[in-house]
Design a protein around this motif. Structure first.
Motif, PDB file in Angstrom:
ATOM      1  N   HIS A   1      23.822  58.806 -22.854  1.00 47.69           N
ATOM      2  CA  HIS A   1      24.186  59.240 -21.508  1.00 47.69           C
ATOM      3  C   HIS A   1      25.389  58.449 -20.997  1.00 47.69           C
ATOM      4  O   HIS A   1      26.304  59.012 -20.377  1.00 47.69           O
ATOM      5  CB  HIS A   1      23.003  59.060 -20.541  1.00 47.69           C
ATOM      6  N   ALA A   2      25.409  57.152 -21.233  1.00 49.78           N
ATOM      7  CA  ALA A   2      26.523  56.307 -20.790  1.00 49.78           C
ATOM      8  C   ALA A   2      27.826  56.747 -21.449  1.00 49.78           C
ATOM      9  O   ALA A   2      28.861  56.862 -20.782  1.00 49.78           O
ATOM     10  CB  ALA A   2      26.235  54.839 -21.100  1.00 49.78           C
ATOM     11  N   GLN A   3      27.769  57.018 -22.746  1.00 50.85           N
ATOM     12  CA  GLN A   3      28.973  57.437 -23.479  1.00 50.85           C
ATOM     13  C   GLN A   3      29.493  58.784 -22.992  1.00 50.85           C
ATOM     14  O   GLN A   3      30.697  58.967 -22.813  1.00 50.85           O
ATOM     15  CB  GLN A   3      28.699  57.493 -24.985  1.00 50.85           C
ATOM     16  N   LYS A   4      28.595  59.728 -22.761  1.00 56.31           N
ATOM     17  CA  LYS A   4      29.010  61.051 -22.283  1.00 56.31           C
ATOM     18  C   LYS A   4      29.651  60.939 -20.906  1.00 56.31           C
ATOM     19  O   LYS A   4      30.648  61.609 -20.618  1.00 56.31           O
ATOM     20  CB  LYS A   4      27.823  62.005 -22.262  1.00 56.31           C
ATOM     21  N   ALA A   5      29.096  60.102 -20.055  1.00 54.56           N
ATOM     22  CA  ALA A   5      29.665  59.924 -18.716  1.00 54.56           C
ATOM     23  C   ALA A   5      31.037  59.266 -18.791  1.00 54.56           C
ATOM     24  O   ALA A   5      31.947  59.639 -18.036  1.00 54.56           O
ATOM     25  CB  ALA A   5      28.725  59.100 -17.852  1.00 54.56           C
ATOM     26  N   MET A   6      31.207  58.297 -19.683  1.00 56.54           N
ATOM     27  CA  MET A   6      32.515  57.654 -19.838  1.00 56.54           C
ATOM     28  C   MET A   6      33.568  58.673 -20.264  1.00 56.54           C
ATOM     29  O   MET A   6      34.704  58.637 -19.791  1.00 56.54           O
ATOM     30  CB  MET A   6      32.435  56.497 -20.838  1.00 56.54           C
ATOM     31  N   GLN A   7      33.196  59.583 -21.144  1.00 61.94           N
ATOM     32  CA  GLN A   7      34.133  60.627 -21.576  1.00 61.94           C
ATOM     33  C   GLN A   7      34.448  61.583 -20.428  1.00 61.94           C
ATOM     34  O   GLN A   7      35.601  61.943 -20.206  1.00 61.94           O
ATOM     35  CB  GLN A   7      33.555  61.385 -22.769  1.00 61.94           C
ATOM     36  N   ALA A   8      33.421  61.983 -19.684  1.00 63.91           N
ATOM     37  CA  ALA A   8      33.614  62.902 -18.554  1.00 63.91           C
ATOM     38  C   ALA A   8      34.439  62.259 -17.448  1.00 63.91           C
ATOM     39  O   ALA A   8      35.177  62.950 -16.738  1.00 63.91           O
ATOM     40  CB  ALA A   8      32.258  63.360 -18.019  1.00 63.91           C
ATOM     41  N   ALA A   9      34.337  60.947 -17.289  1.00 60.98           N
ATOM     42  CA  ALA A   9      35.070  60.233 -16.231  1.00 60.98           C
ATOM     43  C   ALA A   9      36.575  60.399 -16.396  1.00 60.98           C
ATOM     44  O   ALA A   9      37.317  60.393 -15.406  1.00 60.98           O
ATOM     45  CB  ALA A   9      34.697  58.757 -16.233  1.00 60.98           C
ATOM     46  N   GLN A  10      37.032  60.587 -17.621  1.00 62.87           N
ATOM     47  CA  GLN A  10      38.460  60.740 -17.876  1.00 62.87           C
ATOM     48  C   GLN A  10      39.024  62.019 -17.253  1.00 62.87           C
ATOM     49  O   GLN A  10      40.223  62.113 -17.002  1.00 62.87           O
ATOM     50  CB  GLN A  10      38.729  60.724 -19.386  1.00 62.87           C
ATOM     51  N   GLN A  11      38.152  62.989 -16.973  1.00 60.03           N
ATOM     52  CA  GLN A  11      38.578  64.263 -16.386  1.00 60.03           C
ATOM     53  C   GLN A  11      38.269  64.355 -14.888  1.00 60.03           C
ATOM     54  O   GLN A  11      38.566  65.364 -14.260  1.00 60.03           O
ATOM     55  CB  GLN A  11      37.867  65.427 -17.103  1.00 60.03           C
ATOM     56  N   SER A  12      37.669  63.318 -14.331  1.00 61.18           N
ATOM     57  CA  SER A  12      37.218  63.348 -12.942  1.00 61.18           C
ATOM     58  C   SER A  12      38.283  62.826 -11.982  1.00 61.18           C
ATOM     59  O   SER A  12      38.772  61.708 -12.138  1.00 61.18           O
ATOM     60  CB  SER A  12      35.947  62.499 -12.801  1.00 61.18           C
ATOM     61  N   GLU A  13      38.601  63.621 -10.971  1.00 54.76           N
ATOM     62  CA  GLU A  13      39.584  63.205  -9.965  1.00 54.76           C
ATOM     63  C   GLU A  13      39.071  62.010  -9.163  1.00 54.76           C
ATOM     64  O   GLU A  13      39.826  61.069  -8.884  1.00 54.76           O
ATOM     65  CB  GLU A  13      39.901  64.365  -9.027  1.00 54.76           C
ATOM     66  N   SER A  14      37.793  62.023  -8.795  1.00 47.48           N
ATOM     67  CA  SER A  14      37.264  60.913  -7.994  1.00 47.48           C
ATOM     68  C   SER A  14      37.228  59.616  -8.806  1.00 47.48           C
ATOM     69  O   SER A  14      37.505  58.544  -8.261  1.00 47.48           O
ATOM     70  CB  SER A  14      35.880  61.241  -7.427  1.00 47.48           C
TER      71      SER A  14
END
Length: 103
Positions: free
Chosen positions: A65-78
């Protein structure tokens, strides 16, 4: 949920300017718009060491879950807005297994 499965993300950073209020607003926005929406997110604490040094301590159900969130964070404006206010040494970010919790 067993504590043994929890993953702790330790992410120290320094804010670029001594602008605590802007950093806190960006932190709140990232929490609301990104982290709280992530699968496996358990909780987060923002810790202060000095006027410019902070650490995000984030709890995840699993390392995946931590790894997936780190990857998704790269696309997040906030996330991008929050990260733009800080200097981060990626080698200082750690993911740790929670062995036991005491209160």
């Amino acid at each position: 949920m067993s504590n043994k499965s929890l993953q702790v993300e330790w992410a120290p950073f320094t804010i670029k300017k001594e602008d605590f209020d802007s950093m806190l607003k960006a932190s709140d926005r990232m929490q609301k718009e990104f982290l709280s929406q992530q699968v496996g997110f358990v909780g987060r604490q923002l810790l202060r060491k000095s006027d410019t040094e902070f650490t995000d301590l984030v709890l995840w159900e699993t390392a995946e879950h931590a790894q997936k969130a780190m990857q998704a964070a790269q696309q997040s404006e906030s996330c991008g807005s929050y990260f733009s206010l800080m200097q981060v040494d990626a080698s200082q970010i750690s993911h740790l297994d929670l062995v036991k919790e005491y209160h």
